[in-house]
Design an enzyme around this catalytic site. Sequence first.
Site, PDB file in Angstrom:
ATOM      1  N   GLU A  77      43.951  44.542  39.966  1.00 18.22           N
ATOM      2  CA  GLU A  77      44.053  43.272  41.316  1.00 18.22           C
ATOM      3  C   GLU A  77      45.500  43.077  41.804  1.00 18.22           C
ATOM      4  O   GLU A  77      46.302  42.579  41.024  1.00 18.22           O
ATOM      5  CB  GLU A  77      43.224  42.043  40.490  1.00 18.22           C
ATOM      6  CG  GLU A  77      41.694  42.302  40.319  1.00 18.22           C
ATOM      7  CD  GLU A  77      40.979  42.573  41.608  1.00 18.22           C
ATOM      8  OE1 GLU A  77      41.195  42.430  42.498  1.00 18.22           O
ATOM      9  OE2 GLU A  77      39.738  43.012  41.202  1.00 18.22           O
ATOM     10  N   CYS A 113      37.331  34.865  37.912  1.00 17.94           N
ATOM     11  CA  CYS A 113      38.397  35.851  37.620  1.00 17.94           C
ATOM     12  C   CYS A 113      39.576  35.472  38.651  1.00 17.94           C
ATOM     13  O   CYS A 113      40.879  35.503  38.010  1.00 17.94           O
ATOM     14  CB  CYS A 113      38.113  37.185  37.618  1.00 17.94           C
ATOM     15  SG  CYS A 113      37.039  37.720  36.220  1.00 17.94           S
ATOM     16  N   HIS A 133      40.147  44.278  36.304  1.00 18.60           N
ATOM     17  CA  HIS A 133      38.662  44.133  36.512  1.00 18.60           C
ATOM     18  C   HIS A 133      37.991  45.403  35.983  1.00 18.60           C
ATOM     19  O   HIS A 133      38.404  46.307  36.474  1.00 18.60           O
ATOM     20  CB  HIS A 133      38.057  43.898  37.901  1.00 18.60           C
ATOM     21  CG  HIS A 133      37.880  42.549  38.108  1.00 18.60           C
ATOM     22  ND1 HIS A 133      37.958  41.971  39.354  1.00 18.60           N
ATOM     23  CD2 HIS A 133      36.647  41.714  37.526  1.00 18.60           C
ATOM     24  CE1 HIS A 133      37.384  40.583  39.224  1.00 18.60           C
ATOM     25  NE2 HIS A 133      36.846  40.630  38.160  1.00 18.60           N
TER      26      HIS A 133
END
Length: 204
Positions: free
Chosen positions: A79, A147, A171
């Site tokens: 991410e 998240c 993730h």
Amino acid sequence: MNKKILLTCFEPFGGESINPSYEAVMNLSSPDGMELIKTVLPVEWGTSAEKLISIWEKTSPDAVIMTGLAGGADKIRIERVGINLCGAVKDNRGKYPSGEESPCETPIDRAMPVAFFSTFDYASILRGLRAENIPATYSFSAGTYICNYVLFSALAKNHKDKGRIPIGFIHVPYSEAQGKAVFMKQADITRAVGTAIINAFTGD
Ligand code: PCA
């Protein structure tokens, strides 16, 4: 001196009985020269970020690496961005953001910018994962659920503190134990988290 890594994962959510991010973090041993501070975060608006920040302030880590499940993903997702938005999605307590009972979106912090980039060495992490034949990709949205909420909260804290430490979110897909069509073996997920930690620091 060992580097201290604050390494977080999440409890199960969405009707699942396991979260492969939890299995990965719990099964990982500390890489050479590193000490892992393992923390399980609740899938809850508010308390997830509060727990993260409280442990961070007590331990002064050299990096903060967060992990969570992205159901349906077929690769490890590195991410790159946290956005300043809580989606209208219920948490594990059945609450919407800000504890509301009805669906609502809300900024995470009205005083903060729209988004922050992750500060870990994403290129080195991607190279490391590919070198180990673990399917991996950059991702430019961690969603608008918990998240993204903890990623943005961590990046906002770093911004306020004028910090310079590597911070980012990994993730992971469903694991084979969850009986889904698209999954990654837990052993590979666990290895991927270890590889991400080792490669999180720029220039080392
Ligand atoms: N995944 C969810 C929350 C907890 C987790 O492991 C998410 O992607 O927001």
